[in-house]
Design a protein around this motif. Structure first.
Motif, PDB file in Angstrom:
ATOM      1  N   UNK A 202       0.835  -1.208   0.000  1.00 28.60           N
ATOM      2  CA  UNK A 202       0.000   0.000   0.000  1.00 28.60           C
ATOM      3  C   UNK A 202       0.866   1.253   0.000  1.00 28.60           C
ATOM      4  N   UNK A 203       0.337   2.299  -0.631  1.00 25.22           N
ATOM      5  CA  UNK A 203       0.955   3.624  -0.606  1.00 25.22           C
ATOM      6  C   UNK A 203      -0.062   4.582  -0.001  1.00 25.22           C
ATOM      7  N   UNK A 204       0.293   5.154   1.136  1.00 25.28           N
ATOM      8  CA  UNK A 204      -0.573   6.132   1.801  1.00 25.28           C
ATOM      9  C   UNK A 204      -0.153   7.518   1.339  1.00 25.28           C
ATOM     10  N   UNK A 205      -1.083   8.282   0.775  1.00 27.11           N
ATOM     11  CA  UNK A 205      -0.797   9.643   0.323  1.00 27.11           C
ATOM     12  C   UNK A 205      -1.437  10.620   1.301  1.00 27.11           C
ATOM     13  N   UNK A 206      -0.623  11.421   1.932  1.00 27.20           N
ATOM     14  CA  UNK A 206      -1.060  12.348   2.977  1.00 27.20           C
ATOM     15  C   UNK A 206      -1.760  13.548   2.335  1.00 27.20           C
ATOM     16  N   UNK A 207      -2.956  13.309   1.848  1.00 27.36           N
ATOM     17  CA  UNK A 207      -3.661  14.283   0.997  1.00 27.36           C
ATOM     18  C   UNK A 207      -4.417  15.338   1.783  1.00 27.36           C
ATOM     19  N   UNK A 208      -4.971  14.986   2.918  1.00 32.42           N
ATOM     20  CA  UNK A 208      -5.802  15.921   3.680  1.00 32.42           C
ATOM     21  C   UNK A 208      -4.988  17.020   4.354  1.00 32.42           C
ATOM     22  N   UNK A 209      -3.721  16.748   4.640  1.00 32.60           N
ATOM     23  CA  UNK A 209      -2.886  17.717   5.356  1.00 32.60           C
ATOM     24  C   UNK A 209      -2.701  18.997   4.554  1.00 32.60           C
ATOM     25  N   UNK A 210      -2.894  20.134   5.227  1.00 31.58           N
ATOM     26  CA  UNK A 210      -2.697  21.446   4.619  1.00 31.58           C
ATOM     27  C   UNK A 210      -1.580  22.164   5.363  1.00 31.58           C
ATOM     28  N   UNK A 211      -0.650  22.769   4.619  1.00 30.57           N
ATOM     29  CA  UNK A 211       0.441  23.487   5.268  1.00 30.57           C
ATOM     30  C   UNK A 211      -0.020  24.879   5.710  1.00 30.57           C
ATOM     31  N   UNK A 212       0.892  25.682   6.193  1.00 30.46           N
ATOM     32  CA  UNK A 212       0.529  27.003   6.734  1.00 30.46           C
ATOM     33  C   UNK A 212      -0.063  27.933   5.677  1.00 30.46           C
ATOM     34  N   UNK A 213       0.222  27.643   4.411  1.00 30.64           N
ATOM     35  CA  UNK A 213      -0.349  28.440   3.326  1.00 30.64           C
ATOM     36  C   UNK A 213      -1.595  27.780   2.746  1.00 30.64           C
ATOM     37  N   UNK A 214      -2.129  26.797   3.481  1.00 30.93           N
ATOM     38  CA  UNK A 214      -3.369  26.126   3.093  1.00 30.93           C
ATOM     39  C   UNK A 214      -3.221  25.344   1.787  1.00 30.93           C
ATOM     40  N   UNK A 215      -2.062  24.677   1.633  1.00 31.24           N
ATOM     41  CA  UNK A 215      -1.787  23.911   0.431  1.00 31.24           C
ATOM     42  C   UNK A 215      -1.567  22.446   0.794  1.00 31.24           C
ATOM     43  N   UNK A 216      -2.065  21.571  -0.085  1.00 27.13           N
ATOM     44  CA  UNK A 216      -1.854  20.136   0.109  1.00 27.13           C
ATOM     45  C   UNK A 216      -0.739  19.656  -0.811  1.00 27.13           C
ATOM     46  N   UNK A 217      -0.424  18.382  -0.718  1.00 27.86           N
ATOM     47  CA  UNK A 217       0.619  17.796  -1.554  1.00 27.86           C
ATOM     48  C   UNK A 217       0.265  17.890  -3.035  1.00 27.86           C
ATOM     49  N   UNK A 218      -1.032  17.987  -3.361  1.00 27.70           N
ATOM     50  CA  UNK A 218      -1.464  18.101  -4.753  1.00 27.70           C
ATOM     51  C   UNK A 218      -1.596  19.555  -5.208  1.00 27.70           C
ATOM     52  N   UNK A 219      -1.369  20.506  -4.301  1.00 28.68           N
ATOM     53  CA  UNK A 219      -1.548  21.921  -4.636  1.00 28.68           C
ATOM     54  C   UNK A 219      -0.250  22.639  -4.952  1.00 28.68           C
ATOM     55  N   UNK A 220       0.876  21.928  -4.882  1.00 30.91           N
ATOM     56  CA  UNK A 220       2.181  22.532  -5.151  1.00 30.91           C
ATOM     57  C   UNK A 220       2.885  21.739  -6.244  1.00 30.91           C
ATOM     58  N   UNK A 221       3.327  22.430  -7.266  1.00 28.84           N
ATOM     59  CA  UNK A 221       3.969  21.755  -8.391  1.00 28.84           C
ATOM     60  C   UNK A 221       5.202  20.988  -7.947  1.00 28.84           C
ATOM     61  N   UNK A 222       5.946  21.528  -6.967  1.00 29.28           N
ATOM     62  CA  UNK A 222       7.186  20.900  -6.530  1.00 29.28           C
ATOM     63  C   UNK A 222       6.965  19.601  -5.756  1.00 29.28           C
ATOM     64  N   UNK A 223       5.746  19.362  -5.308  1.00 31.48           N
ATOM     65  CA  UNK A 223       5.432  18.078  -4.663  1.00 31.48           C
ATOM     66  C   UNK A 223       4.512  17.218  -5.518  1.00 31.48           C
ATOM     67  N   UNK A 224       3.618  17.874  -6.260  1.00 33.26           N
ATOM     68  CA  UNK A 224       2.663  17.118  -7.074  1.00 33.26           C
ATOM     69  C   UNK A 224       3.323  16.387  -8.224  1.00 33.26           C
ATOM     70  N   UNK A 225       4.236  17.045  -8.926  1.00 33.68           N
ATOM     71  CA  UNK A 225       4.874  16.403 -10.077  1.00 33.68           C
ATOM     72  C   UNK A 225       5.732  15.204  -9.664  1.00 33.68           C
ATOM     73  N   UNK A 226       6.593  15.308  -8.636  1.00 29.34           N
ATOM     74  CA  UNK A 226       7.332  14.123  -8.199  1.00 29.34           C
ATOM     75  C   UNK A 226       6.421  13.009  -7.683  1.00 29.34           C
ATOM     76  N   UNK A 227       5.324  13.387  -7.034  1.00 27.75           N
ATOM     77  CA  UNK A 227       4.382  12.380  -6.545  1.00 27.75           C
ATOM     78  C   UNK A 227       3.805  11.576  -7.699  1.00 27.75           C
ATOM     79  N   UNK A 228       3.352  12.249  -8.742  1.00 27.75           N
ATOM     80  CA  UNK A 228       2.787  11.552  -9.893  1.00 27.75           C
ATOM     81  C   UNK A 228       3.856  10.751 -10.639  1.00 27.75           C
ATOM     82  N   UNK A 229       5.070  11.283 -10.678  1.00 20.48           N
ATOM     83  CA  UNK A 229       6.167  10.528 -11.288  1.00 20.48           C
ATOM     84  C   UNK A 229       6.377   9.214 -10.543  1.00 20.48           C
ATOM     85  N   UNK A 230       6.348   9.283  -9.232  1.00 17.48           N
ATOM     86  CA  UNK A 230       6.538   8.085  -8.420  1.00 17.48           C
ATOM     87  C   UNK A 230       5.391   7.092  -8.610  1.00 17.48           C
ATOM     88  N   UNK A 231       4.162   7.588  -8.546  1.00 17.97           N
ATOM     89  CA  UNK A 231       3.000   6.709  -8.659  1.00 17.97           C
ATOM     90  C   UNK A 231       2.880   6.064 -10.028  1.00 17.97           C
TER      91      UNK A 231
END
Length: 252
Positions: A202-231
């Motif tokens: 299993x791969x758990x994606x910490x999607x609900x978490x929002x950082x101090x700027x109210x952004x998730x792992x899917x809301x930032x290009x610098x995390x979203x693109x590597x995530x999709x590359x990995x998946x």
């Protein structure tokens, strides 16, 4: 037509582009989907597998201006790869992640015990992907309840841990049951052949978490693109629909 309907529901749940609320109800509108006090997007827990697949597709398209239509479609995650967890009714906070993992493991009768590690070093049965090193450190701490003398919960992120040291830890230290880290560092470890995914369940994606700027792992290009590359690596993608060694993506 189904895609359009799915997108409409996603917009309602995840407020990808919602109209600005008036001043009087701005706070209540935010709290309905994003609990600012808890730092989570509560919409994620309400999505079924179809809506989650559409959610990922939307975020993929958002940062895919430099990609062709074919390239974008290749990055989409199939609905069949996703485990439906909307029945789990606790807040998706760091402290609740161990209980969530237990719930997910119970959905598969062939699941490895969470406190046991595969025999081969550097071959976790569970990967937890999150957006930042500090968040990964927090999640690693709460998951230590699954750590034993024979199974290590490994921190796999870049901050304060050099790649050389991480490679040495993964290859030579005790067996790993759960790896927690950022997509970029995990990709680095895979490319260096320090990390092995053959036992991954299993791969758990910490999607609900929002950082101090109210952004998730899917809301930032610098995390979203590597995530999709990995998946979309062959080691993972080839197992999403197999009955022999199924691999599930789980959105937390």
């Amino acid at each position: 037509m189904k895609r359009k309907r799915g997108n409409a529901e996603i917009e309602t749940l995840a407020h990808a582009k919602s109209p600005k609320p008036n001043k009087n109800n701005a706070e209540s509108a935010k709290t309905h989907l994003t609990n600012l006090g808890l730092g989570i997007n509560t919409a994620i827990s309400k999505m079924d597998t179809r809506l989650l697949a559409d959610y990922v597709a939307q975020r993929t398209k958002r940062f895919g201006d430099d990609l062709s239509v074919v390239e974008l479609e290749d990055l989409y995650i199939p609905e069949s790869a996703i485990l439906d967890t909307k029945e789990w009714d606790q807040d998706r906070l760091a402290a609740n992640l161990p209980d969530f993992l237990i719930y997910c493991a119970q959905q598969n009768q062939k699941s490895t015990d969470l406190s046991q590690a595969p025999a081969k070093p550097g071959s976790p049965h569970t990967l937890v992907l999150t957006s930042a090193a500090l968040r990964a450190a927090d999640l690693s701490r709460v998951l230590r309840k699954f750590q034993t003398k024979e199974a290590t919960v490994a921190k796999l992120f870049a901050k304060h841990i050099k790649l050389k040291n991480a490679m040495s830890f993964v290859k030579k230290r005790r067996r790993i049951n759960i790896g927690v880290g950022t997509p970029t560092r995990i990709i680095d470890l895979l490319e260096e052949r320090a990390l092995n995914l053959e036992s991954l369940e299993r791969v758990i994606i910490d999607t609900s978490f929002m950082d101090r700027k109210n952004r998730s792992i899917f809301d930032m290009k610098e995390t979203q693109r590597p995530l999709l590359q990995l998946l979309n690596m062959d080691e993972l993608k080839s197992r999403y629909a197999t009955a022999e060694s199924p691999l599930k993506l789980i959105f937390y």
